[in-house]
Design an enzyme around this catalytic site. Structure first.
Site, mmCIF file in Angstrom:
data_model
loop_
_atom_site.group_PDB
_atom_site.id
_atom_site.type_symbol
_atom_site.label_atom_id
_atom_site.label_comp_id
_atom_site.label_asym_id
_atom_site.label_seq_id
_atom_site.Cartn_x
_atom_site.Cartn_y
_atom_site.Cartn_z
ATOM 1 N N GLU A 1 -5.573 -8.333 -0.563
ATOM 2 C CA GLU A 1 -6.281 -8.046 0.695
ATOM 3 C C GLU A 1 -7.749 -7.806 0.359
ATOM 4 O OE1 GLU A 1 -4.760 -5.232 3.566
ATOM 5 O OE2 GLU A 1 -2.685 -5.643 2.972
ATOM 6 N N GLU B 1 0.825 -1.231 0.000
ATOM 7 C CA GLU B 1 0.000 0.000 0.000
ATOM 8 C C GLU B 1 0.850 1.269 0.000
ATOM 9 O OE1 GLU B 1 -3.025 -0.266 3.087
ATOM 10 O OE2 GLU B 1 -4.100 -1.787 1.947
HETATM 11 O O1 AHR Z 1 -5.059 -6.060 6.855
HETATM 12 C C1 AHR Z 1 -4.958 -4.946 7.693
HETATM 13 C C2 AHR Z 1 -4.258 -3.769 7.023
HETATM 14 O O2 AHR Z 1 -5.052 -3.299 5.979
HETATM 15 C C3 AHR Z 1 -2.948 -4.066 6.348
HETATM 16 O O3 AHR Z 1 -1.872 -4.016 7.226
HETATM 17 C C4 AHR Z 1 -2.840 -2.979 5.330
HETATM 18 O O4 AHR Z 1 -2.128 -3.374 4.197
HETATM 19 C C5 AHR Z 1 -4.281 -2.623 5.024
HETATM 20 O O5 AHR Z 1 -4.516 -1.269 5.095
#
Ligand code: AHR
Length: 501
Positions: A294, A175
């Protein structure tokens, strides 16, 4: 209650793509109780000789998770991988700045690789491109994958790991578009760094596959430009661009909540278009695939997390307790990923244990299944093979943010080797059951093995350590009469109709 009707035609030859099993991946970050108190709890009665909780291992194996992203997440952007290898007594305690806790480094790369083997998963390793860069990434790769005879490979051997870990999939940071990220960068800054890191990593080990960071979610102000710029820099040296997306039913509008996978679908289509635009611009023959590394529901724990005291070890963080409606959404998100199996080759449910997770543990106590465990487990278990593209006809509804939302969200996966056909279906209707008629014309001799249903009268029902109030049954009424499958999909339900020759 009345009955609505929907129909679909499932044809063997209408293929989307073979499913890459990595689409059923997950994620373990050094965050909250994911590692400490989750997969690793040496004092627990269920701990093995290495401190790994055997009850958790069993639940992860039940899902059959093929790939697990590690060690972050936001955590990786401040992580020194060297802190987590070698004798445990020499490992430093650090201020962990992403989540403002203390990291003991009791568990690091080698232990995680050991654990991943126990659950039969590959590791999807992320490198720190926040506070660090090319040098540390190449050293970690050499440490993990080079056989022997060099400083870092011999260091691994001296730590007790003679064989290289052979980690194939690597993420170039996390990210990096997000202002919250340690070492946040502009798209140009990140694109340049990611490309130079990718070049060097592939000199160390040309067999690896690399994931460049896409946007942190669909609504980031830099979305689309970010992907285009990053891929412009990295196109020839990476295989994947990442997508991240979390949802929540913040305004308690179930019809709108369950329609959110339409936005996810649009996000995926947009990223495919951007990747293919850069392909055209570069006159490249190479196609960049998508790593949706994610995805999940994340909002229940937001208020509690704001109250956490900083600088404690493994506090409960991001411990969303999921309800029944979340399981329906997760089912639809899985269907959405499958519909794009031709380009989404990796996806990671974020996360796996305790932190926005399908599996929860009590410290010193039991491990248990959240509501979202079930659709994830069903998809991973029965969704292997070729995704088909059924022709679907469904009633539709409008919600606050969406128009023409199909009441029936569905896809089908054909496993030729096992001679199995599985139909996954969510009935989004708030009031009515749906009578599904499915023409499976060229699946001769296939019989219904079972019709699994996840349903509940209470959308807000949760599971706990002592109660599995939301759990599937296999009393669905699907039947096959000469290639005409009929099934009742109860209102607001997740369905898995399994057929076998
Ligand atoms: O999964 C939780 C968090 O969400 C992770 O650390 C990050 O990559 C995202 O913002």
């Amino acid at each position: 209650m009345s009955t609505k009707k929907a129909s679909m035609i499932v044809e063997k030859d209408f293929k989307v793509s073979e499913v890459d099993k990595r689409i059923y991946g997950s994620f373990v970050e050094h965050l909250g109780r994911a590692v400490y108190g989750g997969i690793y709890e040496p004092d627990h009665p269920e701990a093995d000789e290495n401190g790994f909780r055997k009850d958790v291992i069993e639940l992860v194996k039940e899902i059959d998770v093929p790939l697990i992203r590690y060690p972050g997440g936001n955590f990786v952007s401040g992580y020194n991988w060297e802190d987590g290898v070698g004798p445990k007594e020499d490992r430093p305690r650090r201020l962990e700045l992403a989540w403002r806790t203390i990291e003991t480094n009791e568990l690091g790369t080698n232990e995680f690789v050991d654990w991943a083997k126990l659950v039969n998963a590959e590791v999807n390793m992320a490198v720190n491109l926040g506070t660090r860069g090319i040098e540390e990434a190449r050293n970690l790769l050499e440490y993990c994958n080079h056989p022997s005879g060099t400083y870092y490979s011999d260091l691994r051997i001296s730590h007790g790991y003679k064989e290289p870990h052979k980690i194939k999939t690597w993420c170039l940071g996390n990210e990096m578009d997000g202002p919250w990220q340690i070492g946040h960068k502009t798209a140009h800054e990140y694109g340049r760094l990611a490309n130079e890191t990718a070049k060097v990593m592939k000199l160390v080990d040309p067999s690896i596959e690399l994931v460049a960071c896409g946007s942190s979610h669909r609504k980031m102000p830099t979305f689309a430009d970010w992907e285009a710029t990053v891929l412009d820099h990295t196109y020839e040296n990476v295989e994947f661009i990442s997508l991240h997306q979390y949802y929540g039913n913040r305004s308690n509008d179930v019809a709108n909540y369950l329609a959110l996978p339409l936005e996810m679908d649009d996000f995926i289509k947009s990223v495919i278009s951007i990747a293919d635009y850069i392909k055209a611009k570069k006159h490249s023959k190479k196609t960049i695939n998508l790593s949706f590394d994610e995805w999940n529901v994340w909002y229940h724990s937001n208020a509690a997390d704001r109250k956490i005291e900083p600088w404690t070890i493994a506090p409960p963080q991001l411990e969303d307790i999921y309800n029944f409606e979340d399981a329906l959404l997760v089912g639809s998100m899985l269907i959405t990923l499958l519909k794009h199996a031709d380009r989404v080759k990796i996806a990671c449910m974020a996360q796996l244990v305790n932190v926005i997770a399908p599996i929860m543990t009590e410290t010193g106590g039991p491990a248990w299944k959240q509501t979202i465990f079930y659709p994830y487990m069903h998809a991973s278990k029965y969704g292997r093979g070729v995704v088909l593209n059924p022709i679907v006809s469904s009633p539709k509804y409008d919600s606050k943010d969406f128009t023409d939302v199909p009441v029936l969200d569905t896809t089908a996966v054909y496993n030729e080797e096992n001679e199995e056909l599985t139909i996954f279906a969510v009935n989004r209707d708030l009031d009515d059951r749906l009578l599904l008629e499915c023409d499976i014309r060229n699946f001769e001799g296939y019989k219904v093995v079972e019709h699994i249903v996840l349903e509940n009268d209470d959308l807000k029902q949760v599971n706990t350590a002592t109660s599995q109030a939301v759990a599937p049954h296999n009393n669905g009424d699907a039947t096959n009469d000469n290639g005409r499958v009929t099934a009742t999909l109860p209102k607001l339900s997740w369905n898995v109709i399994r057929l076998k020759k």
